[in-house]
Design a protein around this motif. Sequence first.
Motif, short mmCIF file in Angstrom:
data_model
loop_
_atom_site.label_atom_id
_atom_site.label_comp_id
_atom_site.label_asym_id
_atom_site.label_seq_id
_atom_site.Cartn_x
_atom_site.Cartn_y
_atom_site.Cartn_z
N UNK A 146 97.31 63.95 15.29
CA UNK A 146 97.89 64.02 13.94
C UNK A 146 98.45 62.66 13.53
N UNK A 147 99.02 61.94 14.50
CA UNK A 147 99.52 60.60 14.21
C UNK A 147 98.37 59.67 13.83
N UNK A 148 97.27 59.76 14.56
CA UNK A 148 96.08 58.97 14.22
C UNK A 148 95.60 59.33 12.81
N UNK A 149 95.60 60.61 12.51
CA UNK A 149 95.17 61.09 11.19
C UNK A 149 96.00 60.45 10.07
N UNK A 150 97.27 60.27 10.30
CA UNK A 150 98.16 59.78 9.23
C UNK A 150 98.13 58.27 9.02
N UNK A 151 97.68 57.51 10.02
CA UNK A 151 97.82 56.06 9.95
C UNK A 151 96.46 55.37 10.05
N UNK A 152 96.08 54.70 8.97
CA UNK A 152 94.78 54.03 8.91
C UNK A 152 94.58 53.01 10.04
N UNK A 153 95.58 52.17 10.37
CA UNK A 153 95.37 51.21 11.46
C UNK A 153 95.06 51.89 12.80
N UNK A 191 84.86 75.01 17.47
CA UNK A 191 86.03 75.75 16.99
C UNK A 191 87.00 75.98 18.15
N UNK A 192 88.28 76.08 17.80
CA UNK A 192 89.31 76.35 18.79
C UNK A 192 90.27 75.21 19.01
N UNK A 193 89.80 73.99 18.78
CA UNK A 193 90.65 72.82 18.99
C UNK A 193 91.62 72.63 17.83
N UNK A 194 91.11 72.74 16.62
CA UNK A 194 91.92 72.50 15.42
C UNK A 194 91.94 73.77 14.58
N UNK A 195 92.67 74.76 15.06
CA UNK A 195 92.65 76.08 14.42
C UNK A 195 93.17 76.06 12.99
N UNK A 196 94.12 75.18 12.71
CA UNK A 196 94.74 75.13 11.39
C UNK A 196 94.33 73.89 10.60
N UNK A 197 93.22 73.29 10.97
CA UNK A 197 92.74 72.12 10.24
C UNK A 197 93.54 70.86 10.53
N UNK A 198 94.02 70.73 11.77
CA UNK A 198 94.81 69.57 12.13
C UNK A 198 93.94 68.32 12.32
N UNK A 199 94.56 67.17 12.09
CA UNK A 199 94.00 65.86 12.48
C UNK A 199 92.61 65.61 11.91
N UNK A 200 92.39 65.98 10.67
CA UNK A 200 91.04 65.95 10.12
C UNK A 200 90.42 64.56 10.09
N UNK A 201 91.24 63.52 9.88
CA UNK A 201 90.68 62.17 9.83
C UNK A 201 90.58 61.53 11.21
N UNK A 202 91.11 62.21 12.22
CA UNK A 202 90.99 61.67 13.58
C UNK A 202 89.64 61.99 14.20
N UNK A 203 89.03 63.11 13.85
CA UNK A 203 87.80 63.54 14.52
C UNK A 203 86.65 62.56 14.32
N UNK A 204 86.40 62.03 13.11
CA UNK A 204 85.32 61.04 13.00
C UNK A 204 85.64 59.74 13.73
N UNK A 234 85.78 67.00 0.19
CA UNK A 234 86.24 66.84 1.57
C UNK A 234 85.24 66.00 2.37
N UNK A 235 83.96 66.27 2.18
CA UNK A 235 82.93 65.50 2.88
C UNK A 235 83.04 64.01 2.54
N UNK A 236 83.28 63.73 1.28
CA UNK A 236 83.41 62.35 0.83
C UNK A 236 84.67 61.71 1.38
N UNK A 237 85.77 62.44 1.34
CA UNK A 237 87.06 61.88 1.76
C UNK A 237 87.14 61.69 3.27
N UNK A 238 86.59 62.64 4.01
CA UNK A 238 86.72 62.61 5.47
C UNK A 238 85.57 61.86 6.14
#
Length: 356
Positions: A36-43, A74-87, A149-153
């Motif tokens: 989640x920290x990675x998700x929030x911070x671009x650097x 499925x199962x790792x991010x049950x609530x849609x956590x860390x969406x920008x970290x996965x790519x 979402x596809x475009x943003x993520x």
Amino acid sequence: MPSVAALAYRAARPALFSVGGGDAEAAHKWTMGRLETIDRHRPLRALTRSVCRPVSDPVSMFGVQLANRVGLAAGMAKNGEALRAWPALGFGFAEIGTVTWHAQPGNDTPRLFRLPASRAVINRMGFNNHGARALAARLRRYGDSAAALRERLGYPLGISLGKSKITPVEDAVGDYVSSLRAIRDLASYVAINVSSPNTPGLRSLQDKGFLDELVAELRDESRGVPLLVKIAPDLTHGAVDDVLDVCRERGVAGIIATNTTIGRDGIAPAERALADEAGGLSGAPLTVLARDIVRYLRAQVGSDLPIIGVGGIGSADDALAMVDAGADLVQLYSSLIFRGPAVVSETAQALKDRTA
């Protein structure tokens, strides 16, 4: 030569496995907090990308454009956590959930067990999640449609739907439909999870009559979102044939094979005591079982249905064998626990090279 990501995880794994006194769910929560920290911070996302080296291998499947052939199961991010970290970790798509209509805490703890000698995990989480409406609200922070979402993520999101524990099996269809209505505009595809062993009565929804009614109703409510059915590895060939009959009749876009197993083969002797723990077994003991199901599926459907292979994929070689068995795409989860993020790009590169 091991990658930087592989060496870093190898060094960090003993400390990670000791989090919470060795409690596997505590380690999972700690890891999700870091992601989640990675998700929030671009650097941090840029640094993660430089270490993990995501593989670009665009492919279109069931009408969805994927960044590469390796997805988060499925199962790792049950609530849609860390969406920008996965790519940043190298995934070409991600399946979030499983989500249910009603928020629910899941089963009593402890409910997650690592078996390092077996390279396996037993879980009886029980679809612990905040509910479909909460997931939809979270996703709308990133975009108000699947395309946005596809475009943003930078990758497509699949959403796995399950039955709420408090909902009787006879009312399951309405429960799934309510969840679908909440998230259908935000999902690149929807996985119909009728195969988890951790919700009472859920696997009975794989029976032909139940499944036909469920898929028919969801198809009517889908607004064109591709629907995939996720099946258990423990089905007989006859039961698989029944599932396929429904999928063909109702225009299902693909099959996800497989979920966790209720079997206990493949557990190392030193960890046999954990075999008595209730729940689904994943990881290396599932490798051959899941591959055999995929092989059978492909023999029955030919080129008509895309198949996502998941279960026991612990290396690039496992992924290649799954593709050779008939899978078009693969998903990872348990291998992240034992090998870390390096396995993602290694696998994506191997699949890219195979199809080049």
